[in-house]
Motif scaffolding. Sequence first.
Motif, mmCIF file in Angstrom:
data_model
loop_
_atom_site.group_PDB
_atom_site.id
_atom_site.type_symbol
_atom_site.label_atom_id
_atom_site.label_comp_id
_atom_site.label_asym_id
_atom_site.label_seq_id
_atom_site.Cartn_x
_atom_site.Cartn_y
_atom_site.Cartn_z
ATOM 1 N N HIS A 1 0.892 -1.156 0.130
ATOM 2 C CA HIS A 1 0.008 0.014 0.014
ATOM 3 C C HIS A 1 0.917 1.076 0.095
ATOM 4 C CE1 HIS A 1 -3.817 -2.190 0.634
ATOM 5 N NE2 HIS A 1 -3.180 -3.023 1.565
ATOM 6 N N THR A 2 1.903 1.101 0.794
ATOM 7 C CA THR A 2 2.954 2.235 0.684
ATOM 8 C C THR A 2 3.550 2.646 -0.584
ATOM 9 O OG1 THR A 2 3.398 2.040 3.071
ATOM 10 C CG2 THR A 2 4.935 3.194 1.962
ATOM 11 N N ALA A 3 3.722 1.335 -1.089
ATOM 12 C CA ALA A 3 4.561 1.565 -2.631
ATOM 13 C C ALA A 3 3.730 2.179 -3.623
ATOM 14 C CB ALA A 3 4.868 0.059 -2.943
ATOM 15 N N LEU A 4 2.275 1.752 -3.603
ATOM 16 C CA LEU A 4 1.404 2.281 -4.442
ATOM 17 C C LEU A 4 0.955 3.684 -4.180
ATOM 18 C CD1 LEU A 4 -1.467 -0.859 -4.656
ATOM 19 C CD2 LEU A 4 0.043 0.034 -6.613
ATOM 20 N N ASP A 5 0.936 4.169 -2.954
ATOM 21 C CA ASP A 5 0.747 5.505 -2.673
ATOM 22 C C ASP A 5 1.944 6.337 -3.079
ATOM 23 O OD1 ASP A 5 -1.504 4.918 -1.594
ATOM 24 O OD2 ASP A 5 -0.689 4.776 0.519
ATOM 25 N N ILE A 6 3.186 5.919 -2.857
ATOM 26 C CA ILE A 6 4.256 6.749 -3.285
ATOM 27 C C ILE A 6 4.425 6.628 -4.926
ATOM 28 C CG2 ILE A 6 6.977 6.567 -3.527
ATOM 29 C CD1 ILE A 6 6.909 5.525 -0.812
ATOM 30 N N GLY A 7 4.214 5.393 -5.736
ATOM 31 C CA GLY A 7 4.190 5.474 -6.960
ATOM 32 C C GLY A 7 3.272 6.467 -7.702
ATOM 33 N N ALA B 1 3.964 9.842 -7.397
ATOM 34 C CA ALA B 1 5.002 10.480 -8.229
ATOM 35 C C ALA B 1 4.540 10.561 -9.548
ATOM 36 C CB ALA B 1 6.393 9.335 -8.218
ATOM 37 N N ILE B 2 3.659 9.950 -9.943
ATOM 38 C CA ILE B 2 3.196 9.953 -11.443
ATOM 39 C C ILE B 2 2.354 11.290 -11.390
ATOM 40 C CG2 ILE B 2 1.354 9.254 -13.117
ATOM 41 C CD1 ILE B 2 2.259 6.135 -12.017
ATOM 42 N N ILE B 3 1.619 11.508 -10.483
ATOM 43 C CA ILE B 3 0.742 12.983 -10.367
ATOM 44 C C ILE B 3 1.762 14.099 -10.738
ATOM 45 C CG2 ILE B 3 -0.637 14.278 -8.693
ATOM 46 C CD1 ILE B 3 -2.006 11.658 -7.765
ATOM 47 N N ASP B 4 2.801 14.100 -9.949
ATOM 48 C CA ASP B 4 3.897 15.236 -9.875
ATOM 49 C C ASP B 4 4.502 15.239 -11.287
ATOM 50 O OD1 ASP B 4 3.093 15.965 -7.366
ATOM 51 O OD2 ASP B 4 4.760 14.894 -6.419
ATOM 52 N N THR B 5 4.406 14.375 -12.134
ATOM 53 C CA THR B 5 5.205 14.248 -13.372
ATOM 54 C C THR B 5 4.259 15.130 -14.153
ATOM 55 O OG1 THR B 5 5.788 11.895 -13.098
ATOM 56 C CG2 THR B 5 5.841 12.778 -15.269
ATOM 57 N N GLU B 6 5.229 15.955 -15.169
ATOM 58 C CA GLU B 6 4.703 16.939 -15.998
ATOM 59 C C GLU B 6 4.212 16.213 -17.213
ATOM 60 O OE1 GLU B 6 6.332 20.603 -18.997
ATOM 61 O OE2 GLU B 6 7.722 19.505 -17.484
ATOM 62 N N GLY B 7 2.995 16.724 -17.663
ATOM 63 C CA GLY B 7 2.173 16.298 -18.816
ATOM 64 C C GLY B 7 1.183 15.050 -18.342
ATOM 65 N N VAL B 8 1.218 14.726 -17.144
ATOM 66 C CA VAL B 8 0.088 13.670 -16.737
ATOM 67 C C VAL B 8 -1.429 14.541 -16.149
ATOM 68 C CG1 VAL B 8 -0.493 11.986 -14.760
ATOM 69 C CG2 VAL B 8 1.841 12.244 -15.814
ATOM 70 N N PRO C 1 -8.936 11.422 -16.289
ATOM 71 C CA PRO C 1 -9.068 10.565 -15.280
ATOM 72 C C PRO C 1 -7.640 10.525 -14.286
ATOM 73 C CG PRO C 1 -8.710 9.358 -17.307
ATOM 74 C CD PRO C 1 -8.897 10.793 -17.513
ATOM 75 N N ALA C 2 -7.766 10.235 -13.035
ATOM 76 C CA ALA C 2 -6.534 10.365 -12.057
ATOM 77 C C ALA C 2 -5.547 9.067 -12.401
ATOM 78 C CB ALA C 2 -6.820 10.489 -10.719
ATOM 79 N N PRO C 3 -4.415 9.042 -12.304
ATOM 80 C CA PRO C 3 -3.635 8.008 -12.406
ATOM 81 C C PRO C 3 -3.928 6.867 -11.387
ATOM 82 C CG PRO C 3 -2.300 9.450 -11.650
ATOM 83 C CD PRO C 3 -3.521 10.095 -12.197
ATOM 84 N N ASN C 4 -3.823 5.751 -11.562
ATOM 85 C CA ASN C 4 -4.099 4.452 -10.635
ATOM 86 C C ASN C 4 -3.197 3.515 -10.756
ATOM 87 O OD1 ASN C 4 -5.294 3.091 -8.725
ATOM 88 N ND2 ASN C 4 -6.936 2.529 -10.127
ATOM 89 N N GLY C 5 -2.924 2.567 -9.812
ATOM 90 C CA GLY C 5 -1.931 1.466 -9.716
ATOM 91 C C GLY C 5 -2.588 0.313 -9.038
ATOM 92 N N LEU C 6 -2.215 -0.862 -9.318
ATOM 93 C CA LEU C 6 -2.503 -2.207 -8.817
ATOM 94 C C LEU C 6 -1.757 -3.350 -8.642
ATOM 95 C CD1 LEU C 6 -3.035 -4.098 -11.397
ATOM 96 C CD2 LEU C 6 -4.852 -2.582 -11.671
#
Length: 237
Positions: free
Chosen positions: A206-212, A215-222, A226-231
């Motif tokens: 869960h911590t790894a997903l939140d950090i990832g 990091a994607i949200i802070d990436t320029e151009g994202v 819809p918001a980025p997601n991970g699983l």
Amino acid sequence: MIAPTHAAAPFSERFLDALTQVQEKLLLLLAKAPLLLIAILIVLVAIWFGGVLSRRMRVLRRISQRNPYLEGLIRTTVKVVIGLAGVLVALDLLGASSLVGAVLGSAGVIGLVLGFAFKDIAENYVAGVLLSLRQPFAPGDSVRIDTYEGSVISLNSRTTILMTSEGNHLQLPNSFVFKSILLNFSHNPKRRFEFTTMVGHEVSLHTALDIGIAAIIDTEGVIADPAPNGLVASLDN
């Protein structure tokens, strides 16, 4: 001694006749030399004028802004048409009207012969024209054509040139590009990317997903919607 004399006489007469004909043709050629020079000058001027006109057509500037591939096609067409017109005028000036008619009359037959002889070249050229008109991609677009992927560099009369991710120039025949499934990654600015990363067993998933995701949200151009997601795709021992 008499037989060789009778045999030599016809040969000498034929030789003199041939020599006379050559002299007459040379005199005729010299008589038409000024017209021949003028005809050559007309062809050269037509070729030069076609090149100048194709470079200075204002309409091509507007076309190049909308369709850079069609500009090259129009320039080539203008130069070829004006050059052929100069050749036809030169032939008519030399009195070769029958030759002009034969060329025009046999143009269809010549086209068929060349079409069969240079089928691949003609097919790629026609495909290049259609690609220029349809514009499925623009210079710099990232595309996938069949199994080939890269950024579009240029489109000429025969090939479509891509720059692969490894920095290699890839030339694909226009007919192959026209017939293949083409995926343009740059046409729609909202594109989804998927990638897989590994996480160690000692780290909380869960911590790894939140950090990832952060990091994607802070990436320029994202984009945010819809918001980025991970699983979690799999768990390995």
